[in-house]
Design a protein around this motif. Structure first.
Motif, short mmCIF file in Angstrom:
data_model
loop_
_atom_site.label_atom_id
_atom_site.label_comp_id
_atom_site.label_asym_id
_atom_site.label_seq_id
_atom_site.Cartn_x
_atom_site.Cartn_y
_atom_site.Cartn_z
N GLY A 213 0.81 -1.21 0.00
CA GLY A 213 0.00 0.00 0.00
C GLY A 213 0.85 1.26 0.00
N LEU A 214 1.94 1.26 0.77
CA LEU A 214 2.84 2.41 0.81
C LEU A 214 3.53 2.62 -0.54
N GLN A 215 3.89 1.53 -1.17
CA GLN A 215 4.53 1.63 -2.49
C GLN A 215 3.55 2.17 -3.53
N ASN A 216 2.29 1.77 -3.43
CA ASN A 216 1.26 2.26 -4.33
C ASN A 216 1.06 3.76 -4.17
N ILE A 217 1.06 4.22 -2.91
CA ILE A 217 0.95 5.66 -2.64
C ILE A 217 2.11 6.41 -3.27
N ARG A 230 12.40 20.82 -6.24
CA ARG A 230 13.28 19.75 -5.80
C ARG A 230 13.17 19.53 -4.29
N SER A 231 13.09 20.63 -3.53
CA SER A 231 12.99 20.52 -2.07
C SER A 231 11.68 19.85 -1.65
N GLN A 232 10.61 20.11 -2.39
CA GLN A 232 9.33 19.48 -2.08
C GLN A 232 9.36 17.98 -2.38
N ILE A 233 10.00 17.63 -3.47
CA ILE A 233 10.14 16.21 -3.82
C ILE A 233 10.91 15.47 -2.74
N SER A 234 11.96 16.11 -2.22
CA SER A 234 12.78 15.48 -1.18
C SER A 234 11.95 15.21 0.07
N VAL A 235 11.04 16.12 0.41
CA VAL A 235 10.17 15.90 1.57
C VAL A 235 9.33 14.66 1.38
N ILE A 236 8.74 14.50 0.21
CA ILE A 236 7.91 13.33 -0.08
C ILE A 236 8.76 12.06 -0.04
N GLN A 237 9.95 12.10 -0.62
CA GLN A 237 10.82 10.93 -0.62
C GLN A 237 11.23 10.54 0.79
N HIS A 240 8.36 8.94 2.60
CA HIS A 240 8.11 7.59 2.08
C HIS A 240 9.04 6.58 2.75
N TRP A 241 10.32 6.90 2.82
CA TRP A 241 11.27 5.96 3.42
C TRP A 241 11.06 5.84 4.92
N LEU A 242 10.62 6.90 5.57
CA LEU A 242 10.31 6.82 6.99
C LEU A 242 9.08 5.94 7.23
N ALA A 243 8.10 6.05 6.34
CA ALA A 243 6.91 5.19 6.45
C ALA A 243 7.28 3.73 6.27
N LEU A 244 8.16 3.45 5.32
CA LEU A 244 8.62 2.07 5.11
C LEU A 244 9.41 1.57 6.31
N THR A 245 10.19 2.47 6.92
CA THR A 245 10.93 2.10 8.13
C THR A 245 9.97 1.64 9.21
N VAL A 254 16.71 -5.16 10.45
CA VAL A 254 17.84 -4.85 9.57
C VAL A 254 17.36 -4.02 8.38
N THR A 255 16.28 -4.47 7.75
CA THR A 255 15.71 -3.72 6.62
C THR A 255 15.22 -2.35 7.08
N ALA A 256 14.61 -2.30 8.26
CA ALA A 256 14.12 -1.02 8.79
C ALA A 256 15.27 -0.03 8.97
N LEU A 257 16.40 -0.51 9.49
CA LEU A 257 17.56 0.36 9.68
C LEU A 257 18.08 0.88 8.34
N LYS A 258 18.16 0.00 7.34
CA LYS A 258 18.62 0.42 6.02
C LYS A 258 17.70 1.49 5.42
N MET A 259 16.40 1.31 5.61
CA MET A 259 15.45 2.27 5.06
C MET A 259 15.52 3.60 5.80
N TYR A 260 15.76 3.53 7.10
CA TYR A 260 15.92 4.77 7.86
C TYR A 260 17.15 5.54 7.37
N LEU A 261 18.25 4.85 7.16
CA LEU A 261 19.46 5.51 6.66
C LEU A 261 19.22 6.11 5.28
N THR A 262 18.42 5.43 4.46
CA THR A 262 18.08 5.97 3.14
C THR A 262 17.30 7.27 3.28
N SER A 263 16.40 7.34 4.27
CA SER A 263 15.60 8.55 4.45
C SER A 263 16.46 9.77 4.76
#
Length: 294
Positions: A213-217, A230-237, A240-245, A254-263
């Motif tokens: 569902g998060l990926q669909n959003i 660009r700054s607005q896009i970064s907020v959305i991105q 998204h990664w925080l929601a996946l975390t 482990v995956t949660a930590l990787k996604m947090y670092l990506t955010s």
């Protein structure tokens, strides 16, 4: 909980209303049989209509089914485990007419969130009216039971779209993209109950469905990137990664930590970043403590 929800509408100070209950369990399902028995207490009230789906079709289609049967000029929504405050409709109608005499907008209110019968917080989403489309796309500016809009406007955008998650979010995006104006009422007019009995807001969505569902959003959000800075896009991105975390913390640290670092790649840390970090650290500490005990 269904009788409480229905009575909260029937007991409104504004009386010119109709209640359309859509049962999405599927005819013959034990929950449908139980629901039909509960509904017998309301059949004497000609303002109440009860509709059963033959098979389960999901939240979006259930709401659209109810909307298709509605005869009123305006429409609102309510999940069966939540409730309206007594003046919800009266206050929203008055506010709406004052704000949008041409019926060209939609409104929300704040929400009291209750757990165990006690209010634990009141939602206060921030909306930038000068960047309304970005606000709508970047975050959920409405909760389903706070919706109030003309039926004509709801139909113009095709109602709710079928989605695993974010049905009301996407409806607000479609409304803004269509050109509808928006205003928010400052007071809470709805009480949403968080519980462990499988309701929409219980937080017990299966992890695979939640992640999908998060990926669909995010796929929908990406379609609007060409209209944002660009700054607005970064907020959305980042969001998204925080929601996946958050979605992975209980199941895959482990995956949660990787996604947090990506955010962290998308702008400076903010309050939401700190909140998710706290949840992540709590999960890691809990896992470590459980490992030591075993």
């Amino acid at each position: 909980m269904l009788p409480r929800a229905i009575r909260s509408v029937l007991n409104q100070t504004y009386k010119n209303l109709e209640v359309i209950v859509v049962d999405d369990n599927g005819i013959g399902d034990p929950n449908q049989v139980m629901t039909s028995e509960v509904m017998e207490d309301f059949f004497d009230d000609n303002r109440v209509q009860y509709i059963c789906h033959e098979t389960n079709q999901g939240g979006s289609q259930s709401r659209n089914t109810g909307a298709a049967q509605a005869r009123g000029e305006f429409i609102t929504f309510l999940d069966d485990d939540d409730e309206y405050y007594p003046q919800k409709l009266e206050l929203q109608l008055g506010f709406y007419i004052a704000q949008f005499p041409n019926n060209d907008g939609f409104i929300n209110s704040q929400i009291d969130v209750a757990k165990g019968g006690r209010i634990v917080r009141t939602t206060k989403p921030s909306v930038d009216l000068d960047n309304l489309l970005f606000s709508a796309v970047a975050e959920k500016i409405l909760g389903t039971p706070t919706f109030f809009m003309p039926m004509e406007l709801f139909n113009a955008v095709g109602g709710f779209s079928p989605m695993l998650k974010g049905q009301e979010w996407y409806l607000s995006v479609k409304l803004v993209d269509y050109g509808a104006r928006f205003a928010s009422m400052p007071q809470p007019l709805v009480r949403v109950h968080v519980h462990n009995q499988g309701g929409i807001t219980s937080g017990h969505t299966r992890p695979d469905r939640l992640i999908k569902g998060l990926q669909n959003i995010y796929e929908i959000q990406s379609k609007y990137f060409c209209r944002f800075k660009r700054s607005q896009i970064s907020v959305i991105q980042r969001n998204h990664w925080l929601a996946l975390t958050r979605a992975h913390i209980k199941y895959d640290l482990v995956t949660a930590l990787k996604m947090y670092l990506t955010s962290l790649k998308f702008g400076r840390p903010n309050r939401q970043t700190a909140i998710v970090l706290g949840l992540l650290l709590r999960g890691i500490i809990g896992r470590f403590s459980a490992t030591r005990k075993s």
